[in-house]
Design an enzyme around this catalytic site. Structure first.
Site, PDB file in Angstrom:
ATOM      1  N   HIS A 175      53.022  43.153  54.670  1.00 14.06           N
ATOM      2  CA  HIS A 175      52.347  43.421  53.390  1.00 14.06           C
ATOM      3  C   HIS A 175      53.288  44.134  52.406  1.00 14.06           C
ATOM      4  O   HIS A 175      53.027  45.279  51.999  1.00 14.06           O
ATOM      5  CB  HIS A 175      51.066  44.231  53.615  1.00 14.06           C
ATOM      6  N   GLU A 231      44.857  43.868  59.214  1.00 17.64           N
ATOM      7  CA  GLU A 231      46.098  44.657  59.180  1.00 17.64           C
ATOM      8  C   GLU A 231      45.832  46.054  59.735  1.00 17.64           C
ATOM      9  O   GLU A 231      44.742  46.590  59.515  1.00 17.64           O
ATOM     10  CB  GLU A 231      46.602  44.741  57.728  1.00 17.64           C
ATOM     11  N   ARG A 289      45.517  37.537  50.505  1.00 18.64           N
ATOM     12  CA  ARG A 289      44.889  38.305  51.572  1.00 18.64           C
ATOM     13  C   ARG A 289      44.784  37.412  52.809  1.00 18.64           C
ATOM     14  O   ARG A 289      44.494  36.219  52.702  1.00 18.64           O
ATOM     15  CB  ARG A 289      43.484  38.780  51.167  1.00 18.64           C
TER      16      ARG A 289
HETATM   17  P1  NAP Z   1      44.030  37.461  39.157  1.00 19.47           P
HETATM   18  O1  NAP Z   1      44.901  37.534  37.938  1.00 19.47           O
HETATM   19  O2  NAP Z   1      42.617  37.907  39.059  1.00 19.47           O
HETATM   20  O3  NAP Z   1      44.110  35.965  39.713  1.00 19.47           O
HETATM   21  C1  NAP Z   1      43.230  35.428  40.664  1.00 19.47           C
HETATM   22  C2  NAP Z   1      42.882  34.009  40.247  1.00 19.47           C
HETATM   23  O4  NAP Z   1      42.041  33.441  41.262  1.00 19.47           O
HETATM   24  C3  NAP Z   1      42.101  33.958  38.927  1.00 19.47           C
HETATM   25  O5  NAP Z   1      42.572  32.876  38.136  1.00 19.47           O
HETATM   26  C4  NAP Z   1      40.680  33.730  39.409  1.00 19.47           C
HETATM   27  O6  NAP Z   1      39.878  33.059  38.466  1.00 19.47           O
HETATM   28  C5  NAP Z   1      40.911  32.862  40.617  1.00 19.47           C
HETATM   29  N1  NAP Z   1      39.733  32.870  41.506  1.00 19.47           N
HETATM   30  C6  NAP Z   1      38.978  33.930  41.854  1.00 19.47           C
HETATM   31  N2  NAP Z   1      37.987  33.537  42.692  1.00 19.47           N
HETATM   32  C7  NAP Z   1      38.118  32.200  42.834  1.00 19.47           C
HETATM   33  C8  NAP Z   1      37.377  31.225  43.538  1.00 19.47           C
HETATM   34  N3  NAP Z   1      36.297  31.554  44.264  1.00 19.47           N
HETATM   35  N4  NAP Z   1      37.765  29.947  43.453  1.00 19.47           N
HETATM   36  C9  NAP Z   1      38.841  29.599  42.703  1.00 19.47           C
HETATM   37  N5  NAP Z   1      39.592  30.481  41.994  1.00 19.47           N
HETATM   38  C10 NAP Z   1      39.234  31.779  42.069  1.00 19.47           C
HETATM   39  O7  NAP Z   1      44.682  38.332  40.339  1.00 19.47           O
HETATM   40  P2  NAP Z   1      46.248  38.621  40.611  1.00 19.47           P
HETATM   41  O8  NAP Z   1      46.649  39.845  39.915  1.00 19.47           O
HETATM   42  O9  NAP Z   1      46.992  37.362  40.390  1.00 19.47           O
HETATM   43  O10 NAP Z   1      46.168  38.942  42.176  1.00 19.47           O
HETATM   44  C11 NAP Z   1      45.720  37.962  43.090  1.00 19.47           C
HETATM   45  C12 NAP Z   1      45.533  38.557  44.468  1.00 19.47           C
HETATM   46  O11 NAP Z   1      46.802  38.823  45.054  1.00 19.47           O
HETATM   47  C13 NAP Z   1      44.834  39.910  44.505  1.00 19.47           C
HETATM   48  O12 NAP Z   1      43.433  39.781  44.476  1.00 19.47           O
HETATM   49  C14 NAP Z   1      45.313  40.512  45.791  1.00 19.47           C
HETATM   50  O13 NAP Z   1      44.428  40.217  46.846  1.00 19.47           O
HETATM   51  C15 NAP Z   1      46.640  39.814  46.043  1.00 19.47           C
HETATM   52  N6  NAP Z   1      47.794  40.725  45.955  1.00 19.47           N
HETATM   53  C16 NAP Z   1      48.548  40.934  47.069  1.00 19.47           C
HETATM   54  C17 NAP Z   1      49.661  41.734  46.985  1.00 19.47           C
HETATM   55  C18 NAP Z   1      50.542  41.946  48.187  1.00 19.47           C
HETATM   56  O14 NAP Z   1      51.052  43.041  48.352  1.00 19.47           O
HETATM   57  N7  NAP Z   1      50.761  40.941  49.019  1.00 19.47           N
HETATM   58  C19 NAP Z   1      50.000  42.380  45.794  1.00 19.47           C
HETATM   59  C20 NAP Z   1      49.196  42.153  44.677  1.00 19.47           C
HETATM   60  C21 NAP Z   1      48.088  41.317  44.768  1.00 19.47           C
HETATM   61  P3  NAP Z   1      39.057  33.932  37.353  1.00 19.47           P
HETATM   62  O15 NAP Z   1      40.055  34.273  36.302  1.00 19.47           O
HETATM   63  O16 NAP Z   1      37.990  32.964  36.910  1.00 19.47           O
HETATM   64  O17 NAP Z   1      38.515  35.150  38.055  1.00 19.47           O
END
Ligand code: NAP
Length: 320
Positions: free
Chosen positions: A285, A267, A238
């Protein structure tokens, strides 16, 4: 006879969802954003909403829909939702994890390659009609073999990106609030508990943490200054996780060698300096923008809404 229930679906999903998705108890579909709704007299019948990640659902939207039972977000990020307000009313919240992981990790690698190999500058030169021939030192980029990729956020997309980067011969380091054994086993990654240490040794940093109060502005001017000179920043998470003005300044000064950015703080606005800097590769995006992922996201969001409306557990509830 009781009034027919309504499932509110973002109008942008009409094409993927078909004209008349089926819902439990014969509920009807209304294609409208949560901010608009089906209209006075109909709002009280809305039992489910399927918003896009660009559409906010907070107290003012919730006040409008007193019968709401589920917010089935079309996306994995939930920073568009006021989860505390939703939960405080006993409403279920779901998202669409996993089905977009490969698409988003692919795009992170596309941005990584675009920035490392200076594709924007190459494309502009090729299209200008002013290219005067092959030269040994023209637009030299960064080779990936043996370079260090720093992953911020070792979740689903961070891991999938790391695994892809291994195929390019990159060494993986990661920073996360918790250790990830999968990251360590499947990507051979080393964990750094101190973010600044990881930033100082990574040739490329790729951001995969969700946007939360803890991560907002995390990569500020001080942290960007801690990045290795000439290194590259990739963001498919993000926009607000970065200080965009500080990223532009770091690119302008040459401290950062390049950036690949898919997401932005406000955005659809992309700051002019990020659009114009030749070392900055920007996209609108597109992380999950494959036919397969976007269709699967609809199927999962709809399945979550159906489950809650049928009185079952949702497939992918937001846990936090
Ligand atoms: P995810 O599996 O939940 O991975 C996020 C990781 O970040 C987890 O390991 C989480 O730890 C860690 N985290 C959360 N808060 C933190 C903090 N304060 N300090 C350190 N680490 C932290 O999510 P994902 O499916 O990989 O997706 C990640 C992000 O990508 C989404 O939230 C979204 O914003 C973005 N995204 C963007 C697009 C795009 O179109 N560009 C598409 C999909 C996703 P925990 O396991 O302990 O929570």
């Amino acid at each position: 006879m009781s009034e027919q229930s309504i499932v509110l679906v973002a109008p942008e999903l009409r094409e993927l969802s078909g004209a008349a998705p089926e819902w439990p108890l014969g509920a009807a579909t209304a294609f409208a954003s949560p901010a608009e709704g089906p209209g006075v007299g109909f709002n009280t019948r809305v039992v489910a909403v399927v918003p896009l990640v660009s559409q906010a659902v907070g107290a003012s939207e919730l006040d409008r829909y007193p019968a709401l039972r589920v917010v089935a977000n079309y996306g994995v990020g939930t920073d568009n939702l006021d989860i505390a307000s939703i939960r405080s009313r006993g409403i279920e919240v779901t998202n669409t994890p996993d089905v977009l992981t490969d698409a988003t990790a692919d795009l992170a690698i596309a941005l990584l390659l675009a920035a490392a190999r200076r594709l924007r500058e190459g494309l502009e030169l090729a299209r200008s009609g002013e290219w005067d021939g092959w030269r040994p030192t023209q637009l030299l980029g960064m080779g990936l073999q043996g370079k260090v990729l720093g992953i911020l956020g070792a979740g689903r997309i961070g891991l999938a990106t790391a695994r892809r980067a291994r195929a390019f011969g990159m060494e993986i380091v990661y920073w996360d609030r918790s250790a990830s054994s999968r990251m360590e086993v499947e990507a051979g990654a080393t964990r750094y508990e101190r973010l600044e240490s990881l930033l100082g040794l990574s040739d490329i940093v790729s951001v995969h943490v969700p946007l939360t109060p803890e991560t907002e502005g995390m990569l500020d001017a001080t942290r960007l200054a801690a990045m290795k000179p000439g290194s590259i920043l990739v963001n498919t998470a993000r926009g607000a996780v970065l200080d965009q003005a500080a990223v532009a300044e770091a690119l302008r000064s040459g401290h950062l060698g390049g950036a690949g950015l898919d997401v932005f703080e406000n955005e659809p606005e992309i700051p002019a300096e990020l659009r114009e800097l030749p070392t900055c590769f920007v996209l609108p995006h597109l992380g999950s923008a494959t036919r397969e992922a976007r269709q699967a996201m609809w199927e999962l969001a709809a399945a979550n809404a159906r489950a809650v409306l049928s009185g079952s557990e949702p497939l992918t509830p937001v846990i936090a």
